[in-house]
Design a protein around this motif. Structure first.
Motif, PDB file in Angstrom:
ATOM      1  N   HIS A 203       7.968  40.627  55.119  1.00  0.00           N
ATOM      2  CA  HIS A 203       7.130  40.621  53.918  1.00  0.00           C
ATOM      3  C   HIS A 203       7.846  41.220  52.709  1.00  0.00           C
ATOM      4  O   HIS A 203       7.456  40.951  51.579  1.00  0.00           O
ATOM      5  CB  HIS A 203       5.783  41.310  54.197  1.00  0.00           C
ATOM      6  CG  HIS A 203       4.913  40.475  55.098  1.00  0.00           C
ATOM      7  ND1 HIS A 203       4.974  40.581  56.460  1.00  0.00           N
ATOM      8  CD2 HIS A 203       4.036  39.482  54.822  1.00  0.00           C
ATOM      9  CE1 HIS A 203       4.139  39.691  57.001  1.00  0.00           C
ATOM     10  NE2 HIS A 203       3.555  39.014  56.029  1.00  0.00           N
ATOM     11  N   GLU A 229       8.533  38.689  61.532  1.00  0.00           N
ATOM     12  CA  GLU A 229       7.753  37.481  61.835  1.00  0.00           C
ATOM     13  C   GLU A 229       8.643  36.414  62.475  1.00  0.00           C
ATOM     14  O   GLU A 229       9.681  36.045  61.930  1.00  0.00           O
ATOM     15  CB  GLU A 229       7.099  36.955  60.560  1.00  0.00           C
ATOM     16  CG  GLU A 229       5.923  37.825  60.146  1.00  0.00           C
ATOM     17  CD  GLU A 229       5.110  37.256  58.993  1.00  0.00           C
ATOM     18  OE1 GLU A 229       3.955  37.687  58.828  1.00  0.00           O
ATOM     19  OE2 GLU A 229       5.624  36.385  58.246  1.00  0.00           O
ATOM     20  N   ASP A 240       3.210  31.848  55.565  1.00  0.00           N
ATOM     21  CA  ASP A 240       4.507  32.523  55.408  1.00  0.00           C
ATOM     22  C   ASP A 240       5.680  31.771  56.046  1.00  0.00           C
ATOM     23  O   ASP A 240       6.559  32.381  56.691  1.00  0.00           O
ATOM     24  CB  ASP A 240       4.423  33.960  55.954  1.00  0.00           C
ATOM     25  CG  ASP A 240       3.577  34.851  55.048  1.00  0.00           C
ATOM     26  OD1 ASP A 240       3.195  34.405  53.948  1.00  0.00           O
ATOM     27  OD2 ASP A 240       3.300  36.007  55.443  1.00  0.00           O
TER      28      ASP A 240
HETATM   29 MN    MN Z   1       2.724  37.129  57.097  1.00  0.00          MN
END
Ligand code: MN
Ligand code: PEP
Length: 360
Positions: A203, A229, A240
């Motif tokens: 992020h 992630e 995302d």
């Molecule tokens: Mn995310």
């Protein structure tokens, strides 16, 4: 709340010889997707499998998560792979559902940490829990708000607390999705050296090509772990997409990271030097951002001058700017000679930009 070596207890219990790794998709999408990713991560450095079930989205209309059915998929991950499981909770109902489904680690997202009401609601719902609770920093760069959230959890007798640094929102665009502002987690770490500190490079970066670099930087700054992630088909992820990496690439990333040994980590000289270098790097990158933005404004002025047929160089304005900068510089301990050099160079770059605009 005071620093206390017990704060590290839950992390020490993992008995790891490498940083704690939390990985898994931004969002749980389907049972097959979740299980496939988890199986690919099973025999790696990953200890905790993450997947968002309820997704806080900046704009309505984007994918908002599969909801509680995803908790059943996470339970299956635990049964089939032995990985611990974690998801984001944003209210008391999420907490109840997560606890009912035996989620091991609950994290509070950046958009929740900004709200003392929400953090308090979650803290109350988790009172006396033995689960691990991780608090992300608030979206805005406000250390006391982050700290206040930690206190709320601590006061609710939650014994296993950690924090996640995921960067901070800025109005001006930088190369990061969320500016790291490393000085903020460093400050938190110096107040609570034993509070486990995890970095979420996904992020911070918003793009997968710089995740390795930011992960390494976090480890150099003595972070205790990483949340990254990870998706089986990152480009087609439902949220995302640009920042997710495949399990194979996560394993490679972990292998390529340089993990410092304990004696080096504890050397206060290295720490101090590294912390100061971070501040210099931050300042330098802010200078670049500001210069880039200044040239964009120059370009706009160039366009207006072109339209109105005005000369590029307006020497009286330039003289005013220089005088102002020299006296402002003096107040900050910067010599006149230095200010002249810098601003002449900036001015020349502006003129070059505007000349290009007039030519085209
Ligand atoms: Mn995310
Ligand atoms: C996430 O981890 O997917 C997430 C929504 O993170 P953040 O709260 O940091 O934006």
């Amino acid at each position: 709340m005071k620093n206390n070596t017990k704060l590290r207890g839950w992390l020490n219990d993992f008995n790891l010889d490498h940083p704690l790794v939390i990985a898994g998709p931004c969002s749980a999408e389907t049972e097959t997707q979740v299980l496939q990713i988890a199986h690919e991560l099973k025999n790696s450095d990953v200890s905790i499998f993450r997947a968002g079930i309820w997704k806080p989205r900046t704009r309505p209309g984007n994918f908002e998560g599969v909801g509680s059915i995803g908790l059943k998929w996470l339970q299956k991950v635990k049964e089939e792979t032995g990985l611990l499981i974690t998801t984001e909770v944003a209210n008391a109902n999420h907490v109840k559902l997560a606890l009912d489904h035996d989620v091991d680690v609950l994290w509070i997202g950046a958009r929740s940490t900004v709200s003392p009401f929400i953090v308090q609601e979650i803290a109350d719902a988790l009172e006396n829990t033995d689960k691990i609770v991780l608090l992300k920093n608030p979206v805005n760069p406000d250390l006391s708000l982050w700290y206040g959230g930690i206190e709320r959890l601590y006061t609710a007798n939650i014994k296993k607390i950690g924090v996640i640094h995921r960067g901070f929102s800025t109005y001006t665009k930088t190369k990061f999705r969320n500016n790291p502002e490393w000085q903020i987690p460093i400050e938190l770490q110096s107040r609570f050296p034993d509070l486990p500190l995890i970095c979420d490079p996904s992020h911070i970066c918003g793009r997968r090509d710089i995740i390795q670099e930011i992960s390494q930087k976090a480890l150099n700054l003595n972070f205790d772990g990483l949340m990254i992630e990870t998706h089986n088909a990152p480009d087609t992820a439902w949220s995302d997409a640009a920042q997710q990496i495949t399990p194979k690439n996560l394993i490679k990333l972990m292998n390529d990271l340089v993990i410092r040994n304990e004696s080096l980590r504890e050397s206060s000289f290295i720490n101090e030097l590294e912390n100061l270098r971070v501040k210099i790097d931050d300042a330098d990158s802010q200078i670049l951002d500001i210069l880039g933005n200044r040239m964009k404004v120059s370009d706009e002025i160039g366009k207006i001058k072109k339209k109105q047929n005005v000369a590029i160089l307006q020497s009286s304005r330039w003289k005013d700017i220089l005088e102002k900068m020299i006296s402002g510089g003096k107040e900050k301990g910067l010599s006149e000679q230095f200010i002249l050099k810098i601003f002449k160079a900036i001015h020349q770059e502006s003129i070059n930009h505007q000349e290009n605009i007039l030519k085209n």
